[in-house]
Design an enzyme around this catalytic site. Structure first.
Site, PDB file in Angstrom:
ATOM      1  N   ALA A  76       6.941  -2.200  -0.048  1.00 52.67           N
ATOM      2  CA  ALA A  76       6.195  -2.519  -0.998  1.00 52.67           C
ATOM      3  C   ALA A  76       5.663  -1.174  -1.930  1.00 52.67           C
ATOM      4  O   ALA A  76       5.367  -1.296  -3.080  1.00 52.67           O
ATOM      5  CB  ALA A  76       4.733  -3.125  -0.681  1.00 52.67           C
ATOM      6  N   THR A  77       5.359  -0.201  -1.007  1.00 52.89           N
ATOM      7  CA  THR A  77       4.895   1.056  -1.710  1.00 52.89           C
ATOM      8  C   THR A  77       5.949   1.585  -2.936  1.00 52.89           C
ATOM      9  O   THR A  77       5.606   1.769  -4.007  1.00 52.89           O
ATOM     10  CB  THR A  77       4.497   2.199  -0.691  1.00 52.89           C
ATOM     11  OG1 THR A  77       3.392   1.649   0.008  1.00 52.89           O
ATOM     12  CG2 THR A  77       4.188   3.587  -1.606  1.00 52.89           C
ATOM     13  N   ASN A 156      -6.069  -6.520   0.843  1.00 58.94           N
ATOM     14  CA  ASN A 156      -5.788  -6.425   2.168  1.00 58.94           C
ATOM     15  C   ASN A 156      -6.914  -6.135   3.151  1.00 58.94           C
ATOM     16  O   ASN A 156      -6.875  -6.018   4.410  1.00 58.94           O
ATOM     17  CB  ASN A 156      -4.916  -5.183   2.297  1.00 58.94           C
ATOM     18  CG  ASN A 156      -5.340  -4.008   1.577  1.00 58.94           C
ATOM     19  OD1 ASN A 156      -5.690  -4.167   0.548  1.00 58.94           O
ATOM     20  ND2 ASN A 156      -5.343  -3.046   2.492  1.00 58.94           N
ATOM     21  N   HIS A 206       7.223  -6.601   6.348  1.00 61.57           N
ATOM     22  CA  HIS A 206       6.584  -6.604   7.565  1.00 61.57           C
ATOM     23  C   HIS A 206       5.355  -6.993   7.702  1.00 61.57           C
ATOM     24  O   HIS A 206       4.758  -7.244   8.795  1.00 61.57           O
ATOM     25  CB  HIS A 206       6.632  -5.026   7.944  1.00 61.57           C
ATOM     26  CG  HIS A 206       5.255  -4.216   7.052  1.00 61.57           C
ATOM     27  ND1 HIS A 206       4.265  -3.929   7.898  1.00 61.57           N
ATOM     28  CD2 HIS A 206       5.441  -3.463   6.161  1.00 61.57           C
ATOM     29  CE1 HIS A 206       3.496  -3.303   6.942  1.00 61.57           C
ATOM     30  NE2 HIS A 206       4.185  -3.160   6.037  1.00 61.57           N
ATOM     31  N   CYS A 329      -3.436   2.379   6.058  1.00 63.12           N
ATOM     32  CA  CYS A 329      -3.285   3.703   5.061  1.00 63.12           C
ATOM     33  C   CYS A 329      -4.550   4.742   5.005  1.00 63.12           C
ATOM     34  O   CYS A 329      -4.130   5.773   4.958  1.00 63.12           O
ATOM     35  CB  CYS A 329      -3.000   3.420   3.563  1.00 63.12           C
ATOM     36  SG  CYS A 329      -1.344   2.318   3.691  1.00 63.12           S
TER      37      CYS A 329
END
Length: 389
Positions: A76-77, A156, A206, A329
């Site tokens: 996704a990043t 998130n 994931h 993160c």
């Protein structure tokens, strides 16, 4: 038999589903279809190419798109970077203004900061105290030179669900590209790109029981949207993302998305039941607050502030539980969550918040054990960790 520590960090990553592992193994080893999907002169390459196409169709089906609109990425990043940088570069002739929100994932915020260094102007809007977007202020922030908006569907850290439909209607009416970060929502909430005018959408494997290291970017075809590539080379993925495709990871992502489509309603209800059970069990703690909006929230993410407790110290005292203070993160930082601070919460509250996230393999027995462990620490043992410490 309960396995310790109990995993309650599904928002960070999920265990790979057994069916997904089996699918991935089909494309590894000399007994499998290990060929390069670009090698179409022999059976190995053709089999790999077919698997890639099947997975592309499975991912597209989950979002109501077409297989040709799915571009594979490493996660996704990279997908976010490709969407934002790629769109900004191609459409800068129409304007250089971008709008996003202070509660977005670092992948979006850091990319936007990089775009500012490249001459773009970015407006970072605050949300309401409950984490929801103020649509009126959002509409006011759109300008004639705005070319791109980026928003996450599910936050998130606090699980708040944004009204992507309403946001998309505003951007579409102004001819502004909309990028949706769906890494945390895909496979959990229904989304249909044919009904909702989303131009770009970042996807991950994931977060929904697929492997790490693989993701995708949805790029709308009608009306056609393009992005400039970040990676140049062999011209794979319509020239938007060069590099040999990892067949085993792609096939696994497709399988994870196929399973998610069949289990979405059941998984959602399972998370809702676990959330209700957990809150019921810890009710005797009393001095806690659930952060974020109460009704527009994905139930699998639960952010709780325990008054007068230091979250990082609680984690150390709860080795039986795998929990976090926020996004993986930035979880190792000593700074309070930037998401919670963006909601207007004090440092004291932000430093007292723990994120619990449930998933497909979480059991009610594990929730009972986790709640009992927390109650024992905070009530039975009468242990109190002062925030000042």
């Amino acid at each position: 038999m309960i396995k310790l520590p109990i995993y309650l960090d599904y928002a960070a990553t999920t265990p790979v589903d057994a069916q997904v592992i089996a699918k991935m193994l089909e494309f590894l080893g000399d007994y499998g279809q290990f060929g390069n999907p670009a090698s179409l002169t022999h059976a190995y390459g053709k089999a790999a190419s077919h698997a890639v196409q099947t997975a592309r169709e499975q991912v597209a089906e989950l979002i109501g798109g077409e297989a040709s609109e799915i571009i594979w990425t490493s996660g996704a990043t990279e997908s976010v970077n490709l969407a934002l940088k790629g769109a900004a570069q191609l459409y800068q002739g129409q304007g250089k203004h971008i709008v996003t929100f202070k509660t977005e994932h670092k992948a979006v915020l850091d990319t936007c900061q990089q775009l500012e260094k490249m001459g773009f102007t970015v407006t970072y809007l605050a949300t309401l105290p409950n984490g929801l977007i103020d649509l009126a202020k959002f509409s006011e922030a759109l300008r004639n030179d705005t070319i791109l908006v980026s928003v996450m569907q599910v936050n998130n850290e606090i699980g708040v669900i944004q009204d992507v439909d309403a946001i998309a209607q505003l951007t579409a009416s102004r001819g502004i590209l909309l990028h949706v970060d769906a890494a945390q929502s895909i496979g959990k909430l229904a989304i249909d790109v044919q009904r909702t005018p989303i131009d770009l959408m970042s996807l991950s494997a994931h977060k929904i029981y697929g492997p790490k290291g693989i993701g995708a970017l949805y790029v709308r075809r009608k009306p056609r949207v393009r992005v400039a590539p970040l990676i140049h080379g062999g011209g794979q993925e319509l020239g938007m993302r060069s590099g040999t495709l990892p067949t085993h990871q792609i096939a696994a992502m497709g399988e994870a998305y196929r399973i998610a489509q069949t289990r979405m309603a059941a998984d959602y209800q399972h998370s809702a039941n676990l959330r209700a059970l957990f809150l019921e069990r810890i009710a005797s703690c009393r001095n806690f607050t659930v952060l974020g909006d109460a009704s527009h929230t994905y139930p699998g993410i639960l952010n709780i502030c325990f008054k007068d407790q230091l979250a990082k110290s609680l984690i150390k005292l709860l080795p039986e539980l795998a929990i976090a203070t926020g996004s993986a993160c930035v979880n190792n930082s000593d700074e309070p969550s930037y998401v919670l601070r963006a909601l207007g919460l004090s440092n004291e509250v932000a430093q007292s918040a723990l994120r619990f996230s449930f998933g497909r393999f979480t059991t009610p027995a594990e929730i009972d054990f986790a709640a009992a462990t927390i109650i024992k620490l905070l009530i039975t043992d009468n242990y109190k960790i002062k925030v000042e410490e």
